[in-house]
Design a protein around this motif. Structure first.
Motif, short mmCIF file in Angstrom:
data_model
loop_
_atom_site.label_atom_id
_atom_site.label_comp_id
_atom_site.label_asym_id
_atom_site.label_seq_id
_atom_site.Cartn_x
_atom_site.Cartn_y
_atom_site.Cartn_z
N TRP A 12 -89.50 -66.73 70.39
CA TRP A 12 -90.20 -67.32 68.91
C TRP A 12 -89.04 -67.77 68.19
CZ3 TRP A 12 -94.30 -70.20 67.97
CH2 TRP A 12 -94.79 -70.55 67.00
N ASN A 13 -88.83 -66.95 67.26
CA ASN A 13 -87.16 -66.82 66.78
C ASN A 13 -86.33 -67.97 66.49
OD1 ASN A 13 -88.68 -65.40 65.08
ND2 ASN A 13 -88.10 -63.23 65.29
N ALA A 46 -97.78 -56.86 67.38
CA ALA A 46 -96.59 -56.68 66.96
C ALA A 46 -95.26 -56.24 67.40
CB ALA A 46 -96.64 -56.89 65.31
N GLN A 64 -100.25 -55.84 63.31
CA GLN A 64 -99.36 -55.58 63.59
C GLN A 64 -99.46 -54.19 64.39
OE1 GLN A 64 -100.15 -54.58 59.38
NE2 GLN A 64 -98.63 -56.10 58.74
N THR A 96 -92.39 -63.67 73.56
CA THR A 96 -91.15 -62.58 73.02
C THR A 96 -90.84 -63.07 71.18
OG1 THR A 96 -89.73 -63.15 73.70
CG2 THR A 96 -90.89 -61.72 75.33
N GLU A 97 -91.22 -62.20 70.50
CA GLU A 97 -90.56 -62.48 68.95
C GLU A 97 -89.20 -62.92 69.04
OE1 GLU A 97 -92.20 -62.88 65.26
OE2 GLU A 97 -93.23 -61.95 66.89
N ASP A 98 -88.43 -62.38 69.64
CA ASP A 98 -87.36 -63.14 69.99
C ASP A 98 -86.67 -64.57 70.29
OD1 ASP A 98 -85.94 -60.41 69.28
OD2 ASP A 98 -85.56 -60.01 71.54
N GLY A 103 -93.38 -56.65 70.26
CA GLY A 103 -91.57 -57.48 70.20
C GLY A 103 -92.46 -58.90 71.13
N ARG A 126 -95.26 -62.04 70.32
CA ARG A 126 -96.07 -63.20 69.79
C ARG A 126 -96.96 -63.96 70.29
NH1 ARG A 126 -95.18 -66.06 64.24
NH2 ARG A 126 -93.68 -63.88 63.84
N ARG A 149 -91.85 -74.40 66.05
CA ARG A 149 -93.02 -72.80 65.71
C ARG A 149 -94.46 -73.59 65.23
NH1 ARG A 149 -87.89 -70.22 64.15
NH2 ARG A 149 -88.97 -70.19 61.84
#
Length: 366
Positions: free
Chosen positions: A258-259, A146, A142, A254-256, A149, A151, A266
């Motif tokens: 990944w989501n 994290a 974290q 990026t987290e974006d 932004g 992963r 995933r």
């Protein structure tokens, strides 16, 4: 008439359902740009990026457009390229080259004993997964990852970094004093200063010429890495049995991004990334042995630290412990939780069979 009128809606429904399924499948597919700043011959590309991408493509609709050797993004620019949208995946994201942005990731470069690529890769994955809080309510992941932004997953760690020379025999502390040696990171600079040597910072890609010309008399690098730069033709003396740390870096997206992937993709990606890291580490450990054997046939000597004098062993152990202390205190002065990170790392290394230098445990317990 009645029966035919019933069949028409049913047929239309089937066609629409099929079209919907096709559209859903198309939406679930992803074409991602994956980039390496390193050449294919490097074990983080040929033995991680390639098998990872191949396995993900075989198991999911994801397809990768691949770039190598910095043709799209140079080493140290991966984070900006991810966040700016130039690439979707960095393989690898070389954390040590992002000065000041991954301050705690250098923890794997702290000196250790009895560690390998496999043991450090396992410890590093546990560090990323650990719920232990290192500052406030934040875990290592974290705090270090994290908030940026992104992963990430670990690559296979390098084999132990060792001190090698072009022929200079290192049997006493006096023979290290002032000796110009190539350093590849801030941590290596600390180690060499603690040993009394003169660190000369440069990328490994520039070290061959420096070694050939005598600008430096040796370097800090893993033996497995020699193959990428043909150092086995130049290095003639290496001290083994003490690791001047291990380099670790990340597979990152990026987290974006990944989501945007469906949950099943995933899950598959995460599994493959973890499995590939361990296979990568196993290959690196094998390569370490293979390169050593090839170098020995060319006359290179590998000297266990246990065969050196007691004074030299104590000197190196003290310098190694002081490296931990200096790194922790420098990191803490910058407002980073260096001590909490080092304490967690030491416990994970020891859980995988490694050892920390004498005096480190006592310092961490204060």
């Amino acid at each position: 008439m009645f029966n035919r009128s019933l069949r028409k809606p049913r047929l239309s429904s089937l066609v629409l359902a099929a079209a919907g399924a096709a559209m859903a499948g198309s939406a679930a597919a992803a074409d991602l740009t994956i980039s390496a700043g390193l050449p294919k011959v490097h074990f983080w590309v040929g033995q991680y990026m390639e098998p990872f991408a191949n396995a993900v493509e075989a198991a999911t609709p994801i397809r990768f457009k691949r770039f190598y050797a910095g043709e799209l993004v140079a080493v140290g620019r991966e984070l900006d390229a991810l966040k700016g949208g130039t690439i979707d995946v960095a393989a690898p994201l070389l954390a040590p080259y992002h000065e000041g942005r991954f301050a705690l990731s250098d923890v794997t470069q702290l000196p250790t004993y009895n560690t390998s690529a496999v043991s450090v890769t396992k410890a590093f994955q546990k560090l990323l997964d650990s719920p232990v809080k290192i500052k406030g309510d934040k875990s290592f992941y974290q705090y270090e990852i994290a908030d940026k932004g992104i992963r990430v997953w670990p690559l296979g760690a390098t084999a132990p970094y060792v001190i090698s020379t072009t022929g200079k025999v290192l049997q006493s502390p006096a023979e290290l004093k002032g000796l110009p040696l190539r350093a590849g990171s801030a941590m290596h600079t600390i180690v060499l200063q603690q040993l009394g040597a003169t660190p000369v910072t440069m990328p490994a890609s520039q070290a061959y010429e420096a070694l050939s010309r005598g600008t430096v008399n040796g370097l800090v690098l893993s033996v497995a890495d020699w193959k990428s730069y043909s150092f086995q033709d130049l290095i003639k003396y290496t001290v083994t049995g003490v690791s001047i740390g291990h380099w670790e870096s990340y597979l990152a997206t990026t987290e974006d991004q990944w989501n945007k992937l469906p949950a099943d993709q995933r899950q598959t990606w995460d599994r493959i990334a973890r499995e590939t890291a361990l296979k990568n580490a196993e290959g690196i450990d094998r390569q370490d042995v293979e390169v050593r054997e090839a170098a020995e046939k060319k006359g290179s000597k590998f000297v266990p630290i246990t065969s050196l004098s007691a004074d030299m062993q104590t000197f190196i152990a003290k310098a190694s412990a002081n490296t931990w202390i200096q790194w922790i205190e420098q990191t803490e002065k910058k407002g980073q939780p260096g001590k909490a990170t080092a304490k967690l790392w030491a416990s994970l290394v020891q859980a995988e069979g490694g050892k920390v230098p004498d005096g480190v445990a006592e310092y961490l317990a204060k």
